[in-house]
Motif scaffolding. Structure first.
Motif, PDB file in Angstrom:
ATOM      1  N   ASP A 137     -33.673  12.532  13.230  1.00 38.24           N
ATOM      2  CA  ASP A 137     -33.134  13.167  14.425  1.00 38.24           C
ATOM      3  C   ASP A 137     -33.393  12.251  15.612  1.00 38.24           C
ATOM      4  N   PRO A 138     -32.429  11.582  16.138  1.00 37.50           N
ATOM      5  CA  PRO A 138     -31.034  11.547  15.706  1.00 37.50           C
ATOM      6  C   PRO A 138     -30.892  10.873  14.345  1.00 37.50           C
ATOM      7  N   GLU A 139     -29.865  11.239  13.667  1.00 40.28           N
ATOM      8  CA  GLU A 139     -29.673  10.773  12.308  1.00 40.28           C
ATOM      9  C   GLU A 139     -29.207   9.320  12.303  1.00 40.28           C
ATOM     10  N   ILE A 140     -29.889   8.499  11.526  1.00 41.23           N
ATOM     11  CA  ILE A 140     -29.478   7.103  11.381  1.00 41.23           C
ATOM     12  C   ILE A 140     -29.261   6.826   9.899  1.00 41.23           C
ATOM     13  N   GLN A 141     -28.101   6.307   9.586  1.00 39.50           N
ATOM     14  CA  GLN A 141     -27.769   5.976   8.201  1.00 39.50           C
ATOM     15  C   GLN A 141     -27.226   4.549   8.169  1.00 39.50           C
ATOM     16  N   TYR A 142     -27.644   3.800   7.149  1.00 39.33           N
ATOM     17  CA  TYR A 142     -27.171   2.418   7.045  1.00 39.33           C
ATOM     18  C   TYR A 142     -25.829   2.337   6.320  1.00 39.33           C
ATOM     19  N   ILE A 143     -25.623   3.254   5.368  1.00 43.82           N
ATOM     20  CA  ILE A 143     -24.419   3.174   4.535  1.00 43.82           C
ATOM     21  C   ILE A 143     -23.386   4.162   5.067  1.00 43.82           C
ATOM     22  N   ARG A 144     -22.188   3.709   5.139  1.00 46.60           N
ATOM     23  CA  ARG A 144     -21.089   4.539   5.620  1.00 46.60           C
ATOM     24  C   ARG A 144     -20.066   4.544   4.501  1.00 46.60           C
ATOM     25  N   VAL A 145     -19.781   5.701   3.923  1.00 46.26           N
ATOM     26  CA  VAL A 145     -18.816   5.773   2.835  1.00 46.26           C
ATOM     27  C   VAL A 145     -17.458   6.106   3.432  1.00 46.26           C
ATOM     28  N   LEU A 146     -16.536   5.173   3.317  1.00 44.23           N
ATOM     29  CA  LEU A 146     -15.197   5.385   3.864  1.00 44.23           C
ATOM     30  C   LEU A 146     -14.307   6.009   2.805  1.00 44.23           C
ATOM     31  N   GLU A 147     -13.623   7.071   3.214  1.00 41.56           N
ATOM     32  CA  GLU A 147     -12.612   7.645   2.344  1.00 41.56           C
ATOM     33  C   GLU A 147     -11.281   7.023   2.728  1.00 41.56           C
ATOM     34  N   MET A 148     -10.731   6.248   1.803  1.00 39.93           N
ATOM     35  CA  MET A 148      -9.532   5.476   2.113  1.00 39.93           C
ATOM     36  C   MET A 148      -8.320   6.122   1.460  1.00 39.93           C
ATOM     37  N   PRO A 149      -7.230   6.257   2.199  1.00 39.57           N
ATOM     38  CA  PRO A 149      -6.006   6.759   1.558  1.00 39.57           C
ATOM     39  C   PRO A 149      -5.494   5.735   0.567  1.00 39.57           C
ATOM     40  N   ARG A 150      -5.102   6.211  -0.598  1.00 38.43           N
ATOM     41  CA  ARG A 150      -4.572   5.268  -1.581  1.00 38.43           C
ATOM     42  C   ARG A 150      -3.339   4.601  -1.012  1.00 38.43           C
ATOM     43  N   GLY A 151      -3.223   3.334  -1.259  1.00 44.03           N
ATOM     44  CA  GLY A 151      -2.095   2.586  -0.727  1.00 44.03           C
ATOM     45  C   GLY A 151      -2.456   1.785   0.492  1.00 44.03           C
ATOM     46  N   SER A 152      -3.675   1.977   1.022  1.00 50.14           N
ATOM     47  CA  SER A 152      -4.072   1.225   2.207  1.00 50.14           C
ATOM     48  C   SER A 152      -5.402   0.542   1.952  1.00 50.14           C
ATOM     49  N   ASP A 154      -6.611  -1.055   4.796  1.00 53.72           N
ATOM     50  CA  ASP A 154      -6.967  -1.211   6.201  1.00 53.72           C
ATOM     51  C   ASP A 154      -8.102  -0.228   6.509  1.00 53.72           C
ATOM     52  N   ILE A 155      -9.287  -0.755   6.842  1.00 51.52           N
ATOM     53  CA  ILE A 155     -10.410   0.164   7.009  1.00 51.52           C
ATOM     54  C   ILE A 155     -10.240   1.036   8.253  1.00 51.52           C
ATOM     55  N   GLU A 156      -9.272   0.703   9.115  1.00 49.01           N
ATOM     56  CA  GLU A 156      -8.980   1.598  10.227  1.00 49.01           C
ATOM     57  C   GLU A 156      -8.436   2.933   9.710  1.00 49.01           C
ATOM     58  N   ASP A 157      -7.886   2.932   8.507  1.00 44.48           N
ATOM     59  CA  ASP A 157      -7.377   4.168   7.924  1.00 44.48           C
ATOM     60  C   ASP A 157      -8.493   4.977   7.270  1.00 44.48           C
TER      61      ASP A 157
ATOM     62  N   VAL B 211      -6.274  12.619  11.374  1.00 45.61           N
ATOM     63  CA  VAL B 211      -4.926  12.329  10.915  1.00 45.61           C
ATOM     64  C   VAL B 211      -4.952  10.898  10.416  1.00 45.61           C
ATOM     65  N   GLU B 212      -4.611  10.746   9.171  1.00 42.81           N
ATOM     66  CA  GLU B 212      -4.639   9.398   8.628  1.00 42.81           C
ATOM     67  C   GLU B 212      -3.519   8.606   9.273  1.00 42.81           C
ATOM     68  N   HIS B 213      -3.913   7.551  10.003  1.00 38.78           N
ATOM     69  CA  HIS B 213      -2.863   6.794  10.682  1.00 38.78           C
ATOM     70  C   HIS B 213      -1.949   6.153   9.659  1.00 38.78           C
ATOM     71  N   GLY B 214      -2.516   5.936   8.488  1.00 37.72           N
ATOM     72  CA  GLY B 214      -1.728   5.243   7.477  1.00 37.72           C
ATOM     73  C   GLY B 214      -0.683   6.131   6.826  1.00 37.72           C
ATOM     74  N   ASN B 218       2.032   4.398   4.684  1.00 36.42           N
ATOM     75  CA  ASN B 218       1.423   4.174   3.385  1.00 36.42           C
ATOM     76  C   ASN B 218       2.507   4.096   2.317  1.00 36.42           C
ATOM     77  N   PRO B 219       2.600   2.986   1.624  1.00 35.40           N
ATOM     78  CA  PRO B 219       3.690   2.833   0.666  1.00 35.40           C
ATOM     79  C   PRO B 219       3.606   3.799  -0.514  1.00 35.40           C
ATOM     80  N   LEU B 220       2.409   4.305  -0.807  1.00 39.15           N
ATOM     81  CA  LEU B 220       2.288   5.187  -1.963  1.00 39.15           C
ATOM     82  C   LEU B 220       2.483   6.651  -1.599  1.00 39.15           C
ATOM     83  N   ARG B 221       2.357   6.948  -0.328  1.00 41.43           N
ATOM     84  CA  ARG B 221       2.211   8.338   0.072  1.00 41.43           C
ATOM     85  C   ARG B 221       3.428   9.180  -0.317  1.00 41.43           C
ATOM     86  N   ARG B 222       4.576   8.582  -0.235  1.00 41.65           N
ATOM     87  CA  ARG B 222       5.797   9.329  -0.507  1.00 41.65           C
ATOM     88  C   ARG B 222       5.788   9.919  -1.911  1.00 41.65           C
ATOM     89  N   TRP B 223       5.176   9.203  -2.820  1.00 32.43           N
ATOM     90  CA  TRP B 223       5.176   9.686  -4.191  1.00 32.43           C
ATOM     91  C   TRP B 223       3.887  10.409  -4.540  1.00 32.43           C
TER      92      TRP B 223
END
Lengths: 345, 255
Positions: A137-152, A154-157, B211-214, B218-223
């Motif tokens: 408290d405050p919470e400090i974590q070293y690892i950040r697990v990113l959930e990425m949309p398939r097809g991307s 780009d870590i901004e996603d 909101v996922e900007h991708g 996203n090329p896969l999203r449509r399917w």
């Protein structure tokens, strides 16, 4: 001997004293009195945070006079460790086993993470917090697990705030990010006081006693791997991990930067990092890349490996890789699939 | 003489407005500052939230599950060795009838749907290879590799599976976990599991559901996510906690 004369007793003109003394009126006296009173009150108020000052927060003389890590002799290091031992014992009533582990010869550590296997369960995040005495408290974590949309890629996603009843989600893959222990570390370059540097085994370490908290390194890191202690870290006594090292998981102070150090108090003794040991899927691999028989060397040779943000030229020692999916797909009935392509099963 | 008369001195050297009313604003100014500093320290705290309490058992290190070196069966509350029963009562390994015992076992192993593919008929404390060779339960990799060759090759090299103890190759502490220490042999695919809580780190910018900007590009999203295409709205698969309109429940209901 003539002393320098201050003021205007000799009639010397000055815009303030010379003007006011003869013309001191009730009004000017009250005005100046109010200004002085207000100023003193403001000074007192500005000092008011000192009310909360804990004597233990003040650095001891020994700490103030302590040399830079690389300049300390073995005796001086022993004295520093002794001081830390006492401080930890006073604060947490736990006698820590604190040592200074040096890099091992012929060892360069490398981490490899299998994106095919990672399911985003965040067990590594909390095992790391438990191992490395991060602030709760405050919470400090070293690892950040990113959930990425398939097809991307780009870590901004990516989103590290995902909340689900179960993971993995079929529309996402998971990419944990932590310190990449770069061979060309921008964080080390920007440090104005050399409080962070790269060791012979590739681990970039921080001397918490030397850090001035300017956070340049945090800004320089392209992987958001560094964390800053904005407040005094809070850590329950029962949760303190008493096995610590000077450069890794000893308790930090307010105003210093910290980050993943590949659990060097474990790995420099031959053990594996905490995040790896807790991983339920075996997605994490760690080892000595200079040893051709090591698992990580094998992965770098045989798998489809990539580094994050290769274009920024940081040369990370943290690799992501994919491997083949298990060829047996539960949605495919082999006999039907064989029939479909005209092969007898 | 200008020296003797201060009033003329000030008129010859005109002071700025600020300086002229110095005694008027300094006092109240300091007083306002004092109030802000004194009470402000209560309000201008670094925003922080404590780490959530988590179940420490989730952080057990090592094997994901307990592999059975010595298989035991829970019969009426007592742990029995297999042969304690199976040498007294013979039973066929028959897939056509439901299991009278071992009801907790649900076989979800793809086309490998016959007990006798892996279990030895004669000695129930042994496993059996294709050639009829009986092996101990601790030797499961020899059994599994008959079908899972590529994974077995990876496991041998250390690129599949989990190694515990030490990173030092050849160290006596180094232990490569065996197949059944991670996978349930009767249902080897990993089940979805609950993730531990998301971090409390300050989240800058948009505070609503992510909101996922991708989504659009996203090329896969449509399917992969047809609902996106139908509604035209970006799919909100990742939602921030506290958002009441999370579509996560709906998503799971569909599966």
């Amino acid at each position: 001997m003539q002393l320098p004369v201050i003021g205007n007793r000799d009639g010397c003109a000055s815009p303030y004293g010379g003007a006011s003394r003869p013309g001191m009126t009730r009004r000017s006296f009250l005005r100046r009195g109010a200004a002085v009173t207000g100023g003193l009150a403001a000074l007192a108020a500005a000092m008011s945070p000192l009310r909360d000052l804990d004597g233990d927060d003040l650095p001891s003389f020994q700490k103030l006079l302590q040399k830079h890590y690389k300049e300390m002799s073995p005796e001086e290091m022993e004295a520093a460790l002794d001081r830390i031992r006492k401080e930890v014992e006073k604060r947490y009533q736990v006698r820590p086993d604190i040592r200074d582990f040096k890099p091992m010869d012929g060892v360069e550590f490398v981490y490899a993470l299998n994106l095919t296997r990672c399911i985003g369960c965040r067990r590594c995040v909390y095992a790391c917090v438990e191992e490395n005495n991060q602030s709760r408290d405050p919470e400090i974590q070293y690892i950040r697990v990113l959930e990425m949309p398939r097809g991307s890629i780009d870590i901004e996603d990516g989103d590290h705030h995902y909340e689900r009843s179960t993971v993995p989600d079929e529309h996402h893959y998971y990419m944990p990010v932590q310190c990449h222990q770069c061979a060309n570390p921008p964080c080390v370059k920007v440090c104005p006081v050399e409080a962070t540097w790269q060791e012979a085994d590739g681990i970039t370490v921080i001397d918490y006693d030397w850090c001035i908290g300017c956070r340049y390194c945090e800004a320089a890191c392209p992987y958001w791997a560094r964390r800053f202690n904005f407040t005094k870290p809070k850590l329950p006594k029962d949760d303190l991990n008493p096995t610590m090292a000077y450069l890794s998981n000893r308790p930090r102070e307010k105003g210093v930067v910290e980050k993943c150090h590949f659990c060097l108090h474990r790995t420099r003794q031959g053990k594996l990092p905490a995040c790896l040991e807790v991983c339920p899927t075996g997605a994490r691999k760690f080892g000595n890349v200079l040893d051709p028989k090591s698992e990580v060397a094998e992965i770098l040779r045989t798998k489809r490996v990539f580094v994050l943000k290769a274009e920024v030229g940081t040369l990370p020692r943290f690799f992501y890789y994919f491997d083949e999916r298990d060829p047996i797909d539960e949605h495919v009935v082999p006999s039907q699939a064989a029939q479909a392509v005209g092969v007898a099963s | 003489m200008t020296d003797a008369t201060p009033s003329t001195s000030s008129s010859t050297r005109p002071r700025s407005i600020l300086a002229r009313f110095e005694s008027l604003w300094i006092g109240p100014g300091f007083a306002v500052l004092a109030v802000i500093m004194f009470f402000g320290s209560q309000y201008f705290k670094t925003p922080s939230a404590p780490a959530p309490m988590i179940d420490k058992s989730a952080l057990t290190r090592g094997a994901f599950r307990k592999g059975a070196d010595q298989p035991m069966a829970n019969i009426g509350g007592f742990m029995q060795r297999c042969n304690d029963c199976h040498q007294l009562f013979t039973s066929e390994m028959d897939q056509t009838r439901p299991l009278a015992q071992h009801g907790h076992i649900h076989l979800e192993h793809g086309i490998n749907n016959n007990c006798a593919n892996c279990h030895a008929r004669e000695d129930r404390e042994k496993l059996i290879l294709r050639g009829g060779v009986e092996i101990a339960f601790s030797e499961t990799p020899r059994l599994c590799q008959q079908c899972h060759g590529p994974v077995y090759a990876d496991w041998l090299r250390g690129t599949h599976g989990k190694t515990m103890g030490s990173w030092q190759t050849g160290s006596p502490d180094q232990v490569r976990l065996r197949c059944t220490e991670c996978h349930d042999p009767h249902a080897p695919a990993y089940k979805p599991m609950a993730p531990l809580p998301s971090p409390n780190t300050l989240r800058m910018g948009w505070q609503g559901p992510i909101v996922e900007h991708g989504a659009e590009r996203n090329p896969l999203r449509r399917w992969l996510a047809p609902e996106v295409h139908e509604t035209g709205a970006p799919a909100q698969h990742g939602t921030h906690k506290g958002d009441p309109e999370t579509p996560a429940g709906r998503q799971e209901g569909e599966h």
